[in-house]
Design a protein around this motif. Sequence first.
Motif, PDB file in Angstrom:
ATOM      1  N   THR A 198      50.917   6.988  36.350  1.00  0.00           N
ATOM      2  CA  THR A 198      50.705   7.064  34.907  1.00  0.00           C
ATOM      3  C   THR A 198      49.238   7.159  34.503  1.00  0.00           C
ATOM      4  O   THR A 198      48.900   7.868  33.547  1.00  0.00           O
ATOM      5  N   ILE A 199      48.371   6.456  35.223  1.00  0.00           N
ATOM      6  CA  ILE A 199      46.968   6.331  34.825  1.00  0.00           C
ATOM      7  C   ILE A 199      46.086   7.136  35.787  1.00  0.00           C
ATOM      8  O   ILE A 199      46.109   6.881  36.996  1.00  0.00           O
ATOM      9  N   PRO A 200      45.276   8.069  35.303  1.00  0.00           N
ATOM     10  CA  PRO A 200      44.482   8.943  36.175  1.00  0.00           C
ATOM     11  C   PRO A 200      43.154   8.322  36.610  1.00  0.00           C
ATOM     12  O   PRO A 200      42.089   8.944  36.508  1.00  0.00           O
ATOM     13  N   VAL A 201      43.218   7.075  37.096  1.00  0.00           N
ATOM     14  CA  VAL A 201      42.013   6.361  37.531  1.00  0.00           C
ATOM     15  C   VAL A 201      42.343   5.625  38.825  1.00  0.00           C
ATOM     16  O   VAL A 201      43.493   5.204  39.035  1.00  0.00           O
ATOM     17  N   ALA A 202      41.347   5.454  39.698  1.00  0.00           N
ATOM     18  CA  ALA A 202      41.548   4.688  40.935  1.00  0.00           C
ATOM     19  C   ALA A 202      41.972   3.259  40.611  1.00  0.00           C
ATOM     20  O   ALA A 202      41.458   2.636  39.678  1.00  0.00           O
ATOM     21  N   VAL A 203      42.916   2.729  41.398  1.00  0.00           N
ATOM     22  CA  VAL A 203      43.538   1.437  41.117  1.00  0.00           C
ATOM     23  C   VAL A 203      43.093   0.391  42.136  1.00  0.00           C
ATOM     24  O   VAL A 203      43.054   0.647  43.343  1.00  0.00           O
ATOM     25  N   GLY A 204      42.779  -0.801  41.620  1.00  0.00           N
ATOM     26  CA  GLY A 204      42.470  -1.942  42.474  1.00  0.00           C
ATOM     27  C   GLY A 204      43.468  -3.057  42.265  1.00  0.00           C
ATOM     28  O   GLY A 204      44.275  -3.024  41.323  1.00  0.00           O
ATOM     29  N   ILE A 205      43.430  -4.080  43.132  1.00  0.00           N
ATOM     30  CA  ILE A 205      44.363  -5.208  43.046  1.00  0.00           C
ATOM     31  C   ILE A 205      43.586  -6.521  43.149  1.00  0.00           C
ATOM     32  O   ILE A 205      42.686  -6.661  43.976  1.00  0.00           O
ATOM     33  N   HIS A 206      43.926  -7.450  42.263  1.00  0.00           N
ATOM     34  CA  HIS A 206      43.263  -8.762  42.207  1.00  0.00           C
ATOM     35  C   HIS A 206      44.360  -9.812  42.065  1.00  0.00           C
ATOM     36  O   HIS A 206      44.977  -9.928  41.002  1.00  0.00           O
ATOM     37  N   THR A 207      44.624 -10.557  43.145  1.00  0.00           N
ATOM     38  CA  THR A 207      45.748 -11.505  43.125  1.00  0.00           C
ATOM     39  C   THR A 207      45.288 -12.942  43.340  1.00  0.00           C
ATOM     40  O   THR A 207      44.257 -13.194  43.952  1.00  0.00           O
ATOM     41  N   HIS A 208      46.107 -13.854  42.819  1.00  0.00           N
ATOM     42  CA  HIS A 208      45.893 -15.291  43.028  1.00  0.00           C
ATOM     43  C   HIS A 208      47.064 -15.858  43.827  1.00  0.00           C
ATOM     44  O   HIS A 208      48.137 -15.258  43.906  1.00  0.00           O
ATOM     45  N   ASN A 209      46.848 -17.045  44.389  1.00  0.00           N
ATOM     46  CA  ASN A 209      47.736 -17.536  45.443  1.00  0.00           C
ATOM     47  C   ASN A 209      48.691 -18.638  44.992  1.00  0.00           C
ATOM     48  O   ASN A 209      49.183 -19.405  45.817  1.00  0.00           O
ATOM     49  N   ASP A 210      48.993 -18.707  43.721  1.00  0.00           N
ATOM     50  CA  ASP A 210      49.831 -19.800  43.219  1.00  0.00           C
ATOM     51  C   ASP A 210      51.235 -19.781  43.811  1.00  0.00           C
ATOM     52  O   ASP A 210      51.899 -20.819  43.867  1.00  0.00           O
ATOM     53  N   GLY A 211      51.721 -18.625  44.228  1.00  0.00           N
ATOM     54  CA  GLY A 211      53.025 -18.543  44.877  1.00  0.00           C
ATOM     55  C   GLY A 211      52.924 -18.374  46.387  1.00  0.00           C
ATOM     56  O   GLY A 211      53.921 -18.019  47.028  1.00  0.00           O
ATOM     57  N   GLU A 212      51.721 -18.623  46.963  1.00  0.00           N
ATOM     58  CA  GLU A 212      51.473 -18.434  48.405  1.00  0.00           C
ATOM     59  C   GLU A 212      51.714 -16.982  48.816  1.00  0.00           C
ATOM     60  O   GLU A 212      52.123 -16.679  49.933  1.00  0.00           O
ATOM     61  N   LEU A 213      51.437 -16.065  47.889  1.00  0.00           N
ATOM     62  CA  LEU A 213      51.753 -14.650  48.126  1.00  0.00           C
ATOM     63  C   LEU A 213      50.566 -13.726  47.898  1.00  0.00           C
ATOM     64  O   LEU A 213      50.731 -12.508  47.889  1.00  0.00           O
ATOM     65  N   ALA A 214      49.371 -14.272  47.716  1.00  0.00           N
ATOM     66  CA  ALA A 214      48.234 -13.422  47.356  1.00  0.00           C
ATOM     67  C   ALA A 214      47.947 -12.366  48.409  1.00  0.00           C
ATOM     68  O   ALA A 214      47.683 -11.214  48.080  1.00  0.00           O
ATOM     69  N   VAL A 215      47.991 -12.748  49.686  1.00  0.00           N
ATOM     70  CA  VAL A 215      47.741 -11.775  50.749  1.00  0.00           C
ATOM     71  C   VAL A 215      48.868 -10.747  50.802  1.00  0.00           C
ATOM     72  O   VAL A 215      48.632  -9.534  50.856  1.00  0.00           O
ATOM     73  N   ALA A 216      50.113 -11.217  50.770  1.00  0.00           N
ATOM     74  CA  ALA A 216      51.259 -10.309  50.809  1.00  0.00           C
ATOM     75  C   ALA A 216      51.252  -9.369  49.612  1.00  0.00           C
ATOM     76  O   ALA A 216      51.526  -8.165  49.737  1.00  0.00           O
ATOM     77  N   ASN A 217      50.931  -9.898  48.442  1.00  0.00           N
ATOM     78  CA  ASN A 217      50.886  -9.052  47.243  1.00  0.00           C
ATOM     79  C   ASN A 217      49.791  -7.996  47.337  1.00  0.00           C
ATOM     80  O   ASN A 217      49.967  -6.848  46.906  1.00  0.00           O
ATOM     81  N   THR A 218      48.653  -8.380  47.906  1.00  0.00           N
ATOM     82  CA  THR A 218      47.565  -7.427  48.064  1.00  0.00           C
ATOM     83  C   THR A 218      47.959  -6.294  49.010  1.00  0.00           C
ATOM     84  O   THR A 218      47.730  -5.113  48.727  1.00  0.00           O
ATOM     85  N   LEU A 219      48.574  -6.649  50.123  1.00  0.00           N
ATOM     86  CA  LEU A 219      48.995  -5.622  51.081  1.00  0.00           C
ATOM     87  C   LEU A 219      50.071  -4.724  50.485  1.00  0.00           C
ATOM     88  O   LEU A 219      50.087  -3.511  50.736  1.00  0.00           O
ATOM     89  N   ALA A 220      50.964  -5.303  49.666  1.00  0.00           N
ATOM     90  CA  ALA A 220      51.988  -4.493  48.996  1.00  0.00           C
ATOM     91  C   ALA A 220      51.340  -3.494  48.035  1.00  0.00           C
ATOM     92  O   ALA A 220      51.774  -2.341  47.915  1.00  0.00           O
ATOM     93  N   ALA A 221      50.280  -3.935  47.354  1.00  0.00           N
ATOM     94  CA  ALA A 221      49.583  -3.040  46.431  1.00  0.00           C
ATOM     95  C   ALA A 221      48.912  -1.897  47.174  1.00  0.00           C
ATOM     96  O   ALA A 221      48.924  -0.742  46.717  1.00  0.00           O
ATOM     97  N   VAL A 222      48.328  -2.205  48.333  1.00  0.00           N
ATOM     98  CA  VAL A 222      47.696  -1.152  49.133  1.00  0.00           C
ATOM     99  C   VAL A 222      48.747  -0.154  49.615  1.00  0.00           C
ATOM    100  O   VAL A 222      48.524   1.064  49.590  1.00  0.00           O
ATOM    101  N   GLN A 223      49.900  -0.667  50.016  1.00  0.00           N
ATOM    102  CA  GLN A 223      50.987   0.238  50.429  1.00  0.00           C
ATOM    103  C   GLN A 223      51.415   1.145  49.280  1.00  0.00           C
ATOM    104  O   GLN A 223      51.842   2.278  49.500  1.00  0.00           O
ATOM    105  N   ALA A 224      51.279   0.637  48.049  1.00  0.00           N
ATOM    106  CA  ALA A 224      51.658   1.431  46.874  1.00  0.00           C
ATOM    107  C   ALA A 224      50.534   2.351  46.400  1.00  0.00           C
ATOM    108  O   ALA A 224      50.722   3.090  45.436  1.00  0.00           O
TER     109      ALA A 224
END
Length: 524
Positions: A198-224
Amino acid sequence: MAKVYLLDTTLRDGTQGEGISLTVADKLEIAQKLDDLGIAYIEGGFPGANPKDQDFFRTVNERMKLKHAKMTAFGFTRRPNASAETDEGLKALIAANTPAVAIVGKAWDFHVHEALRIPLETNLQMIRDTIAFLKQNNREVIFDAEHFFDGYKRNRDYALATLTAAAEAGVDWVALCDTNGGTLPNEIHAIVSEVRRTIPVAVGIHTHNDGELAVANTLAAVQAGATMVHGTINGIGERCGNANLASIIPNLELKMNVSCLPSPDHLRLLTSTARFVGEVANLVSHSYQPFVGHSAFAHKGGIHVSAIARNPETYEHIRPELVGNERRVLVSELSGLSNLQSQAESFGISVEGRTEELRKLLNHIKELEYAGYQFEGAEASQELLFRRSLGAFDPPFEVHSVRVDTDVQTDDEVTSQAIVKISIGNETVLTVCEGNGPVNALDGVLRKALQPFRPEIAAMHLTDYKVRVLDEKDATAAKVRVLIESTDGQAVWRTIGVSENVIEASWEALIDSMNYFLAIVVRR
């Protein structure tokens, strides 16, 4: 190989963690280590918030020559009642003179209504004006869309509108923030995928670890398709912390075939960088941290040790040296002969054809652990035990007697006096020393006795002293375990003592520490 750019926010978001406070000198040292590691962007702080960060950016510009990183200042979108040109926070960002700027703005309509209390369109205009102003001042701009995932799930159109506003103003990156840390990896992947469509700009990801998922969420974003990753070294940060770059980096490089550092040589700096940041931030080392922790490649079970001796891949998912860590074989009551053989060889002790001696040593270790010793955290005492048992130790001194007295005065002043009689070669020495406590007096008297013969003893000192009660039900008569950490400014080693008497346990650990330094560290 795909490419991802790392933005390290240890010096900004990381310092918001409980109990973390860094001086300007601390921040400069960490910034240098991050640049050495090969981080692409270092978010140094918020120059509009405090004099410390202003001083940091000024010093960076005057003294530092970064090889890999773009120093990045952090700030907020303009205030609702000010133009971008007159906003004091934006002026401070320009004055910081960094090539890149990270700007945080609201992406959740709930926050616009409740926190800012302004119309939704006003927030969009604040985003446009701020980014346009920074671009006019020749800055690379990263827009941190705060609470983006929560906002997307509640009002998809408005969350995307904030990104569109940033894109229209010429932003270089939109970083999608899971600010509350409550989003799941499958949600991250789906939402990042749509943003990229939808957005014609490079995308980054910034996650926090309150669900113990910050690393997993970051890797999922990179896969996307996210091509910028935000995080902190060791995952430090507010509440439960940020995404841990010490885990993200090797997962990207070694598991996902995604380049985020300049070379494999830089990856080998990961463990030393993580431990350096922990030391400077005065944080207790997390031994079980993946990849860089002291226990990350530690093997204890006899079956495991026997298997890795044949092929490390049997119980290791990567080679530890790839991230600058090392394999450790632990010796305990769970050990087999293979543990002892591997450990002896690591000490440079030949044990070929000495199975019976190793068996006796194994039984002795099991007896000691039953008595309360634990050598996994006292590797120096462990090596001395091996050397003494296998005839590979020449003691630098011998203790004949030791006495320590403590005197409590009526004015609450406490003094301790230690007396020691030792032999060094053909010389016998009787020495007295006072200290501000019994352990300090024992340390002092031993140094005083040894220094005329071994002046190098002045280089070593104690850095940590821990006492643990082994059986609380025995109250003051309980057996205690004392762990001492020592250093000469380069090597670090740990020793142990166990007794019902805390002074005796301390003396045992102290004697081991000095024996290890004089007999082993000095010769290496």
